[in-house]
Design an enzyme around this catalytic site. Structure first.
Site: not given
Ligand SMILES: NC(=O)c1ccc[n+]([C@@H]2O[C@H](COP(=O)([O-])OP(=O)(O)OC[C@H]3O[C@@H](n4cnc5c(N)ncnc54)[C@H](O)[C@@H]3O)[C@@H](O)[C@H]2O)c1
Length: 448
Positions: A11, A120, A151-152, A248, A252, A256, A259
């Site tokens: 994100v 989130t 929401f990506l 959706f 299957g 997973g 999220c």
């Molecule tokens: N991945 C998705 O598709 C998606 C979609 C919508 C929302 N979200 C939400 O967005 C948030 C991030 O998701 P993600 O998949 O990118 O997480 P991720 O775990 O891939 O990345 C989080 C990053 O933040 C870094 N980090 C943590 N604390 C830090 C700090 N104090 N300073 C600097 N860097 C720090 C970590 O090292 C890590 O690289 C989550 O809450 C997730 O639920 C994710």
């Protein structure tokens, strides 16, 4: 605007690159030394279509750079917080990354005009933070605080950022709106302006609803298998109802990723803490877990007389166009197959060899689908990668051994293409198709 984006995961890095592309001067903050080094060298730590090119373009133009801590970058006008909020063993959300990052922002020498949280977080989290009268340099955080969930979708993250279905803005300080508008400049989407708690709830309710659709259609597919109905026809009939639509609704192995599994569990956990069970959501989670077990059951049924047979698993990531295996169905499925004594040969175009070694110990990795299916009595498709859809299945069939079973864990293959090649096909809600006496659906009869 000068923007710091804290957390450079899927994100945060997408946000940082897109915000730079929208004309902001962006600092990506990443505390993980290895991830930071990789970003500073111009190498992305994960795979996401189009993102490497955009990051390269933005860093070359000097609009995006990466640092280890907020205080190391230029003083930001706005900070976007996109750190992880993984699952705790209890099912709740682990908010330690969010708290630590917030503490870092609060201790900045000069406070930014706006703090936008995109991670989130369970409904009520922002409210708790704001009621403690948290202060930045003597000024209340409440005056600067926006909760704007993301929401990506991985695999199409750039499009998700640039063309969202909506932008949700939760704040108690309407005077921040011009700044929020400037942050999201260039993005044309309806806004939902609300409180932080409502914004948090919108994120969880959206993911819970999407997960519900997946588990719902999986239950319908399982019953279709029992009574000899075609789930494909059923879905066609459902999807044409504009009140229902077809998104959706693909049966299957279930959902997973980083999220849906954690967000559904966190919502149910929160509700339980409030003394209110969520039986519907609990069932959605239970149905999803059961779908994974169905795959190994199908294999055991079909290969009962072939102990130790070789099984090929095509696709490990939780969806195509990403290398992310967080909560991927492939992890428990491969582990169960190995525990049952099968030899497991895996292929995935994005998941690296070192990840396969640690997350799938005992599985043998191959670099193409042809080698992966060599000598396999069964192939299980767990990710609908284009390479699997476009594979030369007649060649794959020749390389396989009897009974040449294909378990289509994503209902992404056309059984009418596979069965004439001598393959036994098993989808979800599509019955066992062997070529011998497989009934045509009415829709197929109409086409012939
Ligand atoms: N991945 C998705 O598709 C998606 C979609 C919508 C929302 N979200 C939400 O967005 C948030 C991030 O998701 P993600 O998949 O990118 O997480 P991720 O775990 O891939 O990345 C989080 C990053 O933040 C870094 N980090 C943590 N604390 C830090 C700090 N104090 N300073 C600097 N860097 C720090 C970590 O090292 C890590 O690289 C989550 O809450 C997730 O639920 C994710």
């Amino acid at each position: 605007m000068r923007v710091s984006v804290v957390g450079q995961g899927y994100v945060g890095l997408t946000a940082a690159a897109c915000l730079a592309d929208q004309g902001h001067l962006v600092t990506g903050v990443e505390r993980d030394p290895e991830r930071l080094r990789s970003l500073q060298r111009g190498v992305l730590p994960f795979s996401e279509p189009g993102l490497p090119e955009l990051v390269f373009g933005m860093t070359t133009e000097g609009r995006l750079r990466f640092v280890r801590a907020c205080a190391e970058g230029p003083q930001p006008d706005a900070v976007v917080l996109a750190v992880g909020s993984p699952q705790l063993p209890s099912g709740g959300a682990d908010l330690r990354q969010v708290s630590a990052a917030m503490a870092e922002i609060l201790s900045l020498r000069e406070s930014p005009a706006m703090v936008v949280v995109k991670s989130t977080v369970p409904p009520g989290t922002s409210s708790r933070l704001l009621t403690t009268d948290t202060r930045m340099n003597g000024r209340s955080l409440r005056e600067r605080y926006v909760y704007s969930p993301e929401f990506l979708s991985q695999g199409s993250a750039l499009d998700g950022w640039r063309n969202p279905a909506r932008i949700v803005v939760g704040t108690e300080t309407p005077s921040l709106l011009p700044l929020v508008e400037d942050l999201y400049r260039g993005i044309d989407a309806p806004w939902v302006l609300t409180t932080p708690t409502n914004a948090e709830m919108i994120k969880y309710a959206s993911n819970a609803f999407l997960a519900t659709r997946i588990s719902f259609i999986n239950e319908i597919a399982n019953l279709c298998d029992e009574i000899g109905a075609s789930v494909d026809d059923v879905i066609r009939g459902i999807a044409l109802d504009p009140r229902l639509g077809g998104d959706f609704l693909r049966p299957g192995v279930g959902y997973g990723g980083s999220c849906f599994p954690k967000d559904t569990k966190a919502l149910a956990h929160l509700s339980n803490l409030k003394g209110r069970a969520m039986p519907l959501l609990e069932s959605v989670i239970a149905v999803n877990n059961a779908q994974r077990i169905r795959v190994t059951q199908l294999i055991d049924e079909e290969l009962a007389d072939r102990p130790g047979a070789t099984i090929a698993v095509l696709g490990l990531s939780f969806k195509p166009d990403t290398d992310d295996i967080r909560e991927a169905p492939s992890i428990p499925i491969v582990s169960d197959l190995l525990a049952s004594g099968y030899r497991v040969q895996v292929w995935d175009p994005a998941v690296s060899g070192s990840v396969v070694e640690t997350a799938y110990p005992g599985a043998v990795r191959f670099l193409n689908t042809r080698d992966a299916v060599e000598g396999a009595a069964a192939v299980i498709v767990l990710t609908e990668w284009p390479q699997v859809l476009a594979a030369d299945w007649s060649e794959l069939a020749e390389r396989m051994r009897e009974p040449r079973l294909v378990v289509d864990g994503r209902n992404c293959l056309d059984p009418n293409r596979l069965v004439p090649l001598g393959l036994r096909y098993r989808g979800f809600g599509r019955g066992l198709q062997t070529g011998a006496g497989t009934p045509l659906t009415l829709a197929e009869q109409a086409q012939t």
